[in-house]
Scaffold this active site. Structure first.
Site, PDB file in Angstrom:
ATOM      1  N   SER A  82       0.822  -1.213   0.000  1.00  0.00           N
ATOM      2  CA  SER A  82       0.000   0.000   0.000  1.00  0.00           C
ATOM      3  C   SER A  82       0.850   1.253   0.000  1.00  0.00           C
ATOM      4  CB  SER A  82      -0.905   0.004   1.223  1.00  0.00           C
ATOM      5  OG  SER A  82      -0.134   0.346   2.360  1.00  0.00           O
ATOM      6  N   LYS A  83       0.198   2.331  -0.383  1.00  0.00           N
ATOM      7  CA  LYS A  83       0.857   3.630  -0.491  1.00  0.00           C
ATOM      8  C   LYS A  83       1.523   4.067   0.797  1.00  0.00           C
ATOM      9  CE  LYS A  83      -1.814   6.010  -3.978  1.00  0.00           C
ATOM     10  NZ  LYS A  83      -3.037   6.708  -4.138  1.00  0.00           N
ATOM     11  N   ARG A  84       0.952   3.646   1.918  1.00  0.00           N
ATOM     12  CA  ARG A  84       1.507   4.107   3.194  1.00  0.00           C
ATOM     13  C   ARG A  84       2.954   3.663   3.376  1.00  0.00           C
ATOM     14  NH1 ARG A  84      -0.989   1.698   7.249  1.00  0.00           N
ATOM     15  NH2 ARG A  84      -2.327   0.593   5.809  1.00  0.00           N
ATOM     16  N   LYS A  85       3.336   2.575   2.702  1.00  0.00           N
ATOM     17  CA  LYS A  85       4.701   2.081   2.893  1.00  0.00           C
ATOM     18  C   LYS A  85       5.597   2.312   1.682  1.00  0.00           C
ATOM     19  CE  LYS A  85       4.060  -1.094   6.607  1.00  0.00           C
ATOM     20  NZ  LYS A  85       4.433  -2.398   7.142  1.00  0.00           N
ATOM     21  N   GLY A  86       5.263   3.268   0.870  1.00  0.00           N
ATOM     22  CA  GLY A  86       6.106   3.561  -0.301  1.00  0.00           C
ATOM     23  C   GLY A  86       5.247   3.682  -1.538  1.00  0.00           C
TER      24      GLY A  86
END
Ligand code: GLU
Length: 480
Positions: free
Chosen positions: A255-259
């Site tokens: 997911s976007k939260r991790k890159g």
């Protein structure tokens, strides 16, 4: 023609394509090619609220930028078009009407508020929310009246009661369910647009798709689709629900939260499309001989969705970096020059590009690292006198610099052979410690401890810059 393999990718134009979708697209592409079939691109744009401007073009561009293509679809045509769902609304309405005529579907006039109330009530009773078929009980006259009064309605599928149904998933085997678990899903919305479920089934059927390979997040929708295939008495395609990628740390869905997660962002960071495709190939699948580097042609030959791993795998960036390095080193310098061009800073000395690339290619993992790996060739360096004097005292280093300068200033030609011969000779004749002397020269001329080979680097750096830097180093030490 019956057995022609026809696969498809059906993205929605809602923004940048996820890298996981590109990996799924590759599988569909490869499987169609393997069987000399067709790979279809279909745009699923029935949710107008989520569409972004330019979304269709962005999808086409990113597929091409990864070096892939489709046989039928937007920009290509094909005999099953149009391939954009918003241009097919009449078809969905026609098939909905067919189900209505056969009483396999019904009008539902329930308001949003009523449906919400119903949902809350069922939740409170700890039941899975389901429509209560309120409108199925309407008489023909009541229905006509409401339609005449222009009341808003949707059309729902009348899901048969208590029927055991199953489908084969090529990766997971048979998946069985009871129709009673399934809601009377909406097929046509009040604005005349189809839902995803109706449109996907109608289109996969009309476009003669034989294999539906999509992300595993759709697996819970497939029973609904199977019921629709049955309602229409259409033959079902084969399904494969492909595990999604986990974050690089192995935790949770990527997911976007991790890159970054968009397919575009990986190209922007200097991963080569061929390397990315190779990486996608070996995530969750291994060729028979376990090799990790394989070309698209080899993959097309060997890939079979039945061999995919059921479990999700992490998007292993270390592996991707390694593969990218392998592909960078495979490139001819001329080719690498073209590909790296857009990553070069504006002050990069273009006339030295080829020579510099030869020197740094071994250590280049991503193309966007080019500046960091090469800036000492064209930007001022930070000299650190402490480092220069780390392994020898001031007097010795000044002597080394003086003698080196004298010899190098008088070189007949500034080339690798002369440089190497001269510097080695200086070291031997003066009996200097080789490691110390070479490291001191490297630091003074290149400004870093780790660099491409010393002699080659100063050859490319040129006499003027190299000699100036050695003089500066001498001044720096003298001033101490
Ligand atoms: N439009 C869906 C998506 O955006 C397609 C799902 C499917 O392949 O059936 O992923």
């Amino acid at each position: 023609m019956q057995n022609l393999v026809r696969t498809r990718m059906a993205p929605s134009p809602t923004g940048d394509m996820h890298v996981g979708s590109m990996a799924i697209l590759l599988k569909n592409y490869a499987y169609a090619k393997k069987h000399a079939g067709k790979f279809i691109l279909r745009i699923e744009d029935t949710d107008k609220t989520r569409e972004v401007k330019g979304g269709v073009k962005a999808i086409q561009d990113i597929i091409n930028d990864y070096g892939l293509d489709w046989d039928e679809g937007p920009g290509k045509g094909g005999k099953f078009g149009p391939y954009i769902q918003s241009q097919r609304l009449g078809l969905y309405q026609k098939y909905t009407q067919q189900l209505l005529n056969e009483t396999k579907a019904y009008h539902c006039f329930c308001s949003k508020e009523r449906l919400e109330e119903l949902r809350d009530k069922m939740r409170a009773e700890k039941k899975a929310p389901k429509y209560d078929r309120h409108c199925l009980g309407l008489s023909e006259a009541e229905k006509e009246e409401k339609i005449k009064n222009k009341e808003k309605f949707v059309v729902r599928l009348r899901v048969p009661d208590n029927k055991n149904i199953s489908f084969i998933d090529l990766i997971r085997g048979e998946i069985a369910f009871n129709s009673s678990e399934i809601d009377d899903q909406v097929l046509l919305k009040s604005d005349g647009y189809p839902t995803y479920h109706l449109a996907v089934v109608v289109d996969d059927h009309l476009m003669q798709i034989s294999y539906v390979m999509r992300g595993e997040e759709w697996i819970s929708s497939t029973p609904k689709h199977v019921l629709l295939y049955q309602a229409f008495s259409w033959q079902q395609p084969k399904f494969a629900h492909i595990p999604i990628f986990l974050n690089p740390d192995g935790k949770g869905k990527m997911s976007k939260r991790k890159g970054t997660v968009s397919a575009r962002s990986f190209l922007d960071r200097g991963y080569l499309p061929e390397a990315l495709l190779n990486f996608f190939m070996i995530l969750g699948w291994t060729p028979k001989d376990q090799r990790e580097i394989l070309s698209l042609e080899e993959y097309v030959e060997e890939f079979d969705p039945r061999d995919l791993n059921k479990n999700s795998v992490a998007f292993d960036l270390k592996k991707l970096d390694w593969i990218n390095g392998v592909y960078i080193r495979k490139l001819k310098i001329e080719n690498l020059k073209l590909k790296i061009n857009k990553f070069l800073p504006s002050d990069f000395p273009k006339d030295k590009l080829g020579k510099i690339l030869v020197l740094v290619r071994e250590r280049l993992v991503r193309l966007d690292e080019i500046e960091e790996l090469t800036n000492f060739f064209y930007r001022d360096i930070d000299l650190d006198s402490n480092l220069l004097l780390k392994k020898a005292d001031q007097m010795l280093v000044v002597e080394q610099l003086n003698k080196s300068l004298k010899k190098l200033e008088n070189l007949e030609a500034w080339n690798l052979e002369n440089l190497e011969k001269t510097i080695r000779k200086l070291q031997e004749e003066n009996n200097w410690h080789r490691g110390q002397y070479f490291m001191m020269l490297r630091l003074a001329s290149l400004g870093r401890k780790v660099s491409p080979p010393l002699f080659e680097s100063i050859e490319v750096l040129g006499s003027e810059i190299t000699l100036n830097r050695l003089r500066q180093a001498k001044d720096l030490i003298n001033d101490k």
